[in-house]
Design an enzyme around this catalytic site. Structure first.
Site, PDB file in Angstrom:
ATOM      1  N   ASP A  78       0.843  -1.196   0.000  1.00 45.26           N
ATOM      2  CA  ASP A  78       0.000   0.000   0.000  1.00 45.26           C
ATOM      3  C   ASP A  78       0.879   1.247   0.000  1.00 45.26           C
ATOM      4  O   ASP A  78       2.010   1.219  -0.495  1.00 45.26           O
ATOM      5  CB  ASP A  78      -0.930  -0.031   1.221  1.00 45.26           C
ATOM      6  CG  ASP A  78      -2.295   0.566   0.921  1.00 45.26           C
ATOM      7  OD1 ASP A  78      -2.359   1.790   0.710  1.00 45.26           O
ATOM      8  OD2 ASP A  78      -3.286  -0.180   0.891  1.00 45.26           O
ATOM      9  N   HIS A  86      -3.834   6.093   3.167  1.00 44.99           N
ATOM     10  CA  HIS A  86      -4.565   4.889   2.770  1.00 44.99           C
ATOM     11  C   HIS A  86      -4.040   3.633   3.458  1.00 44.99           C
ATOM     12  O   HIS A  86      -4.804   2.826   3.998  1.00 44.99           O
ATOM     13  CB  HIS A  86      -4.474   4.745   1.250  1.00 44.99           C
ATOM     14  CG  HIS A  86      -5.375   3.723   0.656  1.00 44.99           C
ATOM     15  ND1 HIS A  86      -5.000   2.410   0.482  1.00 44.99           N
ATOM     16  CD2 HIS A  86      -6.640   3.817   0.175  1.00 44.99           C
ATOM     17  CE1 HIS A  86      -5.991   1.739  -0.082  1.00 44.99           C
ATOM     18  NE2 HIS A  86      -7.000   2.566  -0.280  1.00 44.99           N
ATOM     19  N   SER A  89     -11.283  -0.960  -1.002  1.00 43.90           N
ATOM     20  CA  SER A  89     -10.024  -0.929  -0.247  1.00 43.90           C
ATOM     21  C   SER A  89     -10.259  -1.147   1.238  1.00 43.90           C
ATOM     22  O   SER A  89      -9.369  -1.611   1.953  1.00 43.90           O
ATOM     23  CB  SER A  89      -9.317   0.419  -0.440  1.00 43.90           C
ATOM     24  OG  SER A  89      -8.709   0.500  -1.697  1.00 43.90           O
TER      25      SER A  89
END
Length: 726
Positions: free
Chosen positions: A138, A176, A464
């Site tokens: 990520d 994220h 996600s």
């Protein structure tokens, strides 16, 4: 003279967007052939020395050699020389490096995360993920976060080339990866699905949440070397194809014993929108469903014409207005001059030309109470602003935005509804092109998920967020059953899932896979199916559609099984095995067969659920088959709209079967004179192609006819659209 007049009359009667089929698309400019690209080459069967191979291609530079994630290497060089390598007999495929993007409080107990902690493994330990290594590919992680510092055990930064996978900070800061990590293993104020799992983080996505195929492959390579048990990839592109390098790498990781989990993508709700690596056959691809939560809706219109429309709050804006009633005005693109009447009103703004943050800030300065931003291409989307917005803001689809514009007077009412177990509108759908494989495999909560971010907490939406719920679930299953293989993990999750419904009708298999995860039930599974979903393929010899499946009884006693045939329909005859018994530890291969009269079936794609009885227990397996290969054109869905920055544009188009060559040729609208290529791509992959076009690459301002063409196997399809460049 008559002949001349007739010619002029015919020409003027042509539709404005028409370009004659006789118009010749000029040869591709040399600049595309000379353009330098990075590509991934995969060996055919036996590994060879890349250095020896590349001696025949002196202009190509070797970048990386992959031996774990993929049997191949990456190169850099001119596109025309990369194309030469594709013809080398030692190479099975060459793919240009693509761009991948980083497309709990209530959701963890909803999937059974709290209840499963009441179960114990053979060591008499509660199921918390203890001792299980979970890899995350990520944007990095804020390992100083108080909820994550105990879970973080190490990792690597592929972007900066060091062992510090900290999230990027500053103007191009990211969050994220930290959010994903918290869903899996937060252990503090928030508790993730597997709070005692060990996190190994590989930063492959840099500022802006973007990374390349090469970086992601390197990360998978490191995860294999580090012997992680579970690997989460909440990232993807919009290319729907089973044979992209990342998808292949995850298949190989599964063969090496790693349970790979991938987000299915955020390009729904249309069919065929799943993207790589969600297209991997052996990875667990995860779509997004709604946990029990209050969701905002807008009610507009009067009487029988009243419509209720779901909206998606923009992360970083103020909480949405509950029970708001008032005026809605058309705010154009959100420019200051278009917002003079916005005071104390809700503003409807079209996406494009300026950023979300600028639109919201302009509306706030004009005194608006809230902002609705509708898409400028088909479908819905969701957004985020880095800086905290002063007013509430949300997104909705282009279709619903246009519907609101037609509602006069613009008087609306907002309501909050409790929603659960609905497939999120943005969640990408399958099936996978060419193989017709069902994707997603399963769904998990992905709407309004609160988790960790650098120095705090935030609610986000997306597949996600759904994928790490499943990665955490796999960590718990691995602790409970250390000897389970990735295929057994996948089977346990899918065969115990609950099928979701929309208005009393089940969602299609290519929308929800097996359904929403039920973790506590998955931990108790002892019958496994390989594979756990069926694509019935045409058998030319028998003239039927068939699928083979292996059923395994892993329990300590004999079990009795039977297959219940799907409901009879005209022109269909199912042939399934009779009842049978499997002894403890025994496996059996069975064949499911469907004889079909295609004259009585009109749909190109058909699907449903096959029921297998394990004694009195019912197990459902999703299935799908095609009557014929869906008759899709080579190219479809072209859109050309302003980008999110001034003077930039973006386009998107869909290639269901890929193309040997795809391009966008521009012609001046008034003279039909060729004005150049907007873009050109050789060996274009299957699926959605979306690109930003910078102003430097655009022709002069004006009106143009775009001829979008795709060539494959000697056939060319074209679509034509009028576009404006301002």
């Amino acid at each position: 003279m008559k002949r001349l007049l007739v010619f002029v009359f015919v020409f003027l009667c042509l539709p404005q967007t028409y370009v004659s089929a006789e118009v010749r698309i000029p040869p591709i400019g040399a600049e595309f052939a000379e353009e330098r690209v990075i590509a991934i080459a995969v060996f055919d069967k036996v590994s060879a020395d890349p250095g020896v191979i590349l001696k025949q291609y002196p202009s190509l530079r070797l970048r990386r050699v992959f031996s774990h994630a993929l049997n191949g290497f990456s190169i850099e060089g001119r596109r025309k020389d990369v194309d030469r390598l594709k013809r080398d007999s030692r190479i099975s495929s060459v793919s240009e490096s693509a761009v991948y993007e980083a497309d709990i409080e209530d959701s963890v107990p909803f999937i059974g995360g709290d209840a499963i902690r009441g179960l114990f493994n053979k060591k008499n330990e509660r199921l918390t993920g203890r001792g299980v290594k979970v890899g995350i590919i990520d944007t990095g992680i804020d390992y100083h976060h108080r909820d994550l510092r105990r879970s973080y055990k190490g990792g690597y930064d592929l972007v900066d080339g060091d062992r510090d996978p900290m999230e990027a900070k500053g103007n191009k800061g990211t969050l994220h990866g930290t959010h994903v990590a918290g869903i899996i293993a937060a252990n503090g104020k928030l508790r993730g699905v597997a709070p005692e799992a060990e996190l190994y983080v590989y930063r492959a996505l840099g500022p802006g949440g973007k990374g390349t195929t090469e970086k992601v492959l390197q990360a998978i390579e490191l995860a294999v070397k580090d012997k992680v048990d579970v690997l989460n990839l909440s990232l993807g592109n919009r290319v729907n194809g089973p044979d992209l390098p990342i998808s292949k790498a995850l298949d190989r990781a599964a063969a090496l014993g790693i349970t790979a989990v991938a987000s299915n993508g955020n390009s729904g709700p249309g069919m065929w929108t799943v993207g790589s690596p969600g297209t991997s056959s052996r990875a667990i691809s995860v779509g997004a469903s709604t946990p029990p939560a209050k969701a905002p809706f807008i009610s507009a219109g009067l009487g029988g014409s009243r419509k209720t429309i779901p909206i998606f709050p923009i992360s970083g804006s103020r909480p949405w207005l509950a029970n708001y009633s008032g005026r809605l005005i058309d705010g154009g693109l959100g420019l200051p001059k278009q917002l003079k009447q916005a005071k104390n009103k809700m503003v409807l703004i079209k996406r494009g030309e300026i950023s979300f943050a600028e639109k919201i800030e302009n509306a706030a300065e004009a005194g608006a109470s809230a902002v609705l931003i509708y898409n400028n291409t088909k479908g819905s989307f969701f957004g985020r602003v880095e800086k905290k917005a002063e007013i509430a803001a949300a997104t909705l689809s282009r279709e619903e935005g246009k519907l609101l514009l037609k509602t006069k007077p613009y008087y609306i009412h907002t309501v909050m509804k409790i929603q659960k177990d609905q497939i999120a509108d943005f969640s990408s759908r399958g099936p996978v092109t060419s193989t017709w494989m069902i994707k997603p495999d399963i769904v998990a909560p992905g709407v309004g998920i609160k988790s960790t971010i650098p120095e705090g907490y935030l609610s986000l939406n997306g597949t996600s967020m759904a994928a790490p719920h499943i990665a955490g679930a796999c960590a718990l299953l691995k602790q409970a059953h250390p000897d389970w293989t990735p295929d057994q993990m996948k089977s346990a999750l899918m065969t115990t899932a609950t099928q979701l419904k929309r208005n009393q009708n089940k969602y299609h298999t290519y929308e929800q896979g097996a359904g929403r995860v039920r973790l506590q039930e998955a931990a108790k599974a002892d019958t496994f199916f390989y594979p756990s979903s069926l694509t019935l393929k045409f058998d030319r010899k028998r003239r039927t559609r068939t699928a083979a499946i292996i059923i395994e009884n892993s329990s300590s006693s004999a079990k009795h099984y039977s297959v219940i045939q799907p409901p009879l329909q005209p022109g269909m005859v199912w042939r399934t095995p009779f009842a049978f018994t499997l002894e403890a530890g025994e496996r059996k291969k069975v064949t499911i067969e469907l004889a079909l009269d295609t004259r009585k079936r009109k749909a190109a794609v058909c699907d449903g659920y096959l029921t297998v009885m394990e004694g009195a227990k019912k197990i459902s397996l999703p299935y799908l088959y095609t009557i014929h290969e869906p008759n899709y054109p080579r190219v479809m869905g072209f859109e050309f709209v302003p980008g999110d920055r001034a003077a930039d544009y973006r386009y998107e188009l869909y290639l269901p079967g890929g193309a040997d060559e795809m391009g966008i040729a521009l012609y001046a609208k008034d003279s039909y004179r060729f004005a150049g290529f907007l873009d050109w791509l050789p060996n274009a992959p299957r699926g959605m192609i979306r690109k930003e076009v910078k102003k430097e690459k655009l022709p002069p301002k004006g009106e143009y006819i775009a001829v979008i063409f795709a060539r494959k196997a000697g056939r060319e399809d074209r679509i034509e659209r009028a576009i404006s460049i301002n």
